[in-house]
Design a protein around this motif. Structure first.
Motif, PDB file in Angstrom:
ATOM      1  N   PHE A 223       0.829  -1.197   0.000  1.00 15.03           N
ATOM      2  CA  PHE A 223       0.000   0.000   0.000  1.00 15.03           C
ATOM      3  C   PHE A 223       0.869   1.255   0.000  1.00 15.03           C
ATOM      4  O   PHE A 223       0.443   2.331   0.436  1.00 15.03           O
ATOM      5  N   TYR A 224       2.085   1.141  -0.547  1.00 12.33           N
ATOM      6  CA  TYR A 224       2.965   2.294  -0.651  1.00 12.33           C
ATOM      7  C   TYR A 224       2.599   3.049  -1.931  1.00 12.33           C
ATOM      8  O   TYR A 224       3.291   2.990  -2.942  1.00 12.33           O
ATOM      9  N   ILE A 225       1.468   3.748  -1.864  1.00 18.03           N
ATOM     10  CA  ILE A 225       0.932   4.426  -3.043  1.00 18.03           C
ATOM     11  C   ILE A 225       0.515   5.839  -2.672  1.00 18.03           C
ATOM     12  O   ILE A 225       0.260   6.144  -1.502  1.00 18.03           O
ATOM     13  N   LEU A 226       0.464   6.693  -3.684  1.00 20.79           N
ATOM     14  CA  LEU A 226       0.006   8.070  -3.517  1.00 20.79           C
ATOM     15  C   LEU A 226      -1.031   8.370  -4.593  1.00 20.79           C
ATOM     16  O   LEU A 226      -0.865   7.966  -5.753  1.00 20.79           O
ATOM     17  N   PRO A 227      -2.099   9.082  -4.242  1.00 23.27           N
ATOM     18  CA  PRO A 227      -3.034   9.536  -5.274  1.00 23.27           C
ATOM     19  C   PRO A 227      -2.462  10.730  -6.021  1.00 23.27           C
ATOM     20  O   PRO A 227      -1.688  11.518  -5.467  1.00 23.27           O
ATOM     21  N   LYS A 228      -2.835  10.860  -7.293  1.00 22.56           N
ATOM     22  CA  LYS A 228      -2.382  11.999  -8.090  1.00 22.56           C
ATOM     23  C   LYS A 228      -3.536  12.508  -8.949  1.00 22.56           C
ATOM     24  O   LYS A 228      -4.262  11.713  -9.557  1.00 22.56           O
TER      25      LYS A 228
END
Length: 425
Positions: A223-228
């Protein structure tokens, strides 16, 4: 003896480059024969005004700009297709994948074609040190590619995993112009390698291939994610502080009331859109779900009627602005989606919507859903958390743009506090 035709300088240079550094095109395989029915429209072919000559005939292995090797189609839109590509100019560096947004060639002029690129360059150069900069995706490069029927503007981007509407299948979220990054570079590499053994399905019509997007990157590996935030093709640049815009804007379900009424709009329409988006993120539904009226097309009257049901009647101040806006004319007149020639902003959506006798009566009262309240649209939350959320949302969903909170003020709202996030309030 026939003379051998010499290689063009760029071709010879590319061959030498790829031979020396090992950066050869490798993703050239596609299904040997069309494996989708030719008479069934897919993806961009389903657009109401689809013209196949407007879209670039990309295929796996095609090299754009003497640099980017197309691997797989990962998306499409009204004015573009989107492909994952491999950057062939990576000398002594790790392999890099990019996303190419390949525009259509039917823009009315070059300025229209360059609008999205220019907006993104403005965003990229405005405040690169801002803490929110990493949550916005802007183009890394741009170039023009000659096609069989015209010139196509291509924008180069960092690849992103998927839009939130697809991501919500795993995490119960939704959204079209919000995407998430890749949690691990190996996801992209594995996806690209898989195209060799599992090429995209495609169809062939009149000798032209149309590919089915292949954008399933598999389960999350972390879950090492970022929204963009992505896609600024419809973004508008505010020319002067305090200046009100009059032209139509915003997607149907996210359209602010001042836009519909022709009352003039500015930055607060973005706050309104954010308020509407909250229902997509939390409830996995559209807040305004009855905007089609009795037919299939968008009905601004039905949209305003639903706003009245959820938020109460609009204030006189906004309706006075609407009457003031009637003095402004489009020059030249514009045709709206139904083909009507409009000289006034409110005419674009079928107005006026309120009477002129000073009573501010809604002219489509019969469309107001009497069984609908803002509270009834929220089912995922309950108790104090629901109350705090509704209070937070109402700060964005204000009829009067001057009454909407700014982004900075919203960040200080109790619903976004650490205690609220931990469930302590």
């Amino acid at each position: 003896m026939a003379l051998q035709r010499p290689l063009r300088p760029i071709s010879a240079m590319k061959q030498l480059f790829w031979s020396f550094f090992g950066l050869k095109p490798i993703y050239t395989k596609h299904a040997p024969d069309p494996n989708l029915p030719a008479d069934e429209p897919i993806e961009e072919e389903r657009l109401p005004y689809y013209d196949p000559t407007s879209f670039f005939p990309a295929k796996p292995g095609y090299i754009f700009h003497n640099r980017y090797e197309a691997i797989a189609k990962v998306g499409w839109g009204t004015c573009s297709t989107v492909w994952l590509a491999r950057d062939l100019q990576r000398i002594w560096r790790s392999e890099r994948f990019v996303t190419l947004k390949i525009g259509t060639c039917d823009f009315k002029d070059k300025n229209s074609a360059l609008h999205e690129r220019n907006v993104e360059q403005r965003i990229a150069n405005a405040l690169p040190d801002h803490q929110g900069f990493n949550y916005v995706r802007t183009c890394l490069d741009s170039f023009e590619e000659k096609g069989p029927h015209g010139t196509h503007l291509c924008l180069v981007y960092e690849p992103l995993r998927e839009p939130i509407w697809l991501f919500q299948q795993r995490c119960h979220l939704k959204g079209d112009n919000i995407m998430v990054n890749f949690e691990d570079p190996a996801v992209l590499q594995d996806f690209a390698d898989a195209q060799l053994s599992h090429p995209m399905p495609y169809k062939s019509t009149d000798g032209r291939a149309v590919y089915l997007s292949h954008n399933n990157f598999g389960s999350l590996r972390s879950f090492y994610i970022l929204p963009k935030i992505t896609d600024f093709g419809q973004a508008q640049i505010q020319q002067a502080v305090g200046q009100l815009n009059r032209h139509p804007t915003q997607p149907d379900g996210y359209r602010a009331p001042e836009v519909i009424l022709g009352a003039g709009w500015a930055y607060p329409i973005d706050i309104w859109s954010l308020g509407v988006l909250m229902w997509n993120l939390i409830e996995n539904r559209d807040l305004f779900s009855r905007i089609r009226g009795n037919g299939d097309g968008y009905s601004a009257a039905a949209h305003l009627a639903e706003m009245i049901a959820l938020l109460g009647p609009p204030p006189k101040k906004l309706l006075d602005r609407e009457k003031e806006g009637r003095r402004w004319n489009f020059a030249p007149a514009l045709k709206n989606p139904s083909g009507t020639l409009c000289t006034k902003a409110y005419e674009w959506y079928g107005g006026p919507f309120f009477d002129n006798d000073g009573q501010c009566n809604f002219l489509h009262d019969h469309l107001i859903p009497r069984d609908l309240t803002l509270e009834s649209t929220v089912n995922f939350l309950d108790g104090r958390d629901k109350l705090l959320f509704l209070d937070f949302a109402r700060k964005m969903l204000q009829w009067d743009p001057d009454d909407r909170k700014t982004a900075k003020q919203l960040l200080e709202d109790p619903w976004l506090s650490e205690k609220s996030i931990r469930g302590e309030v």
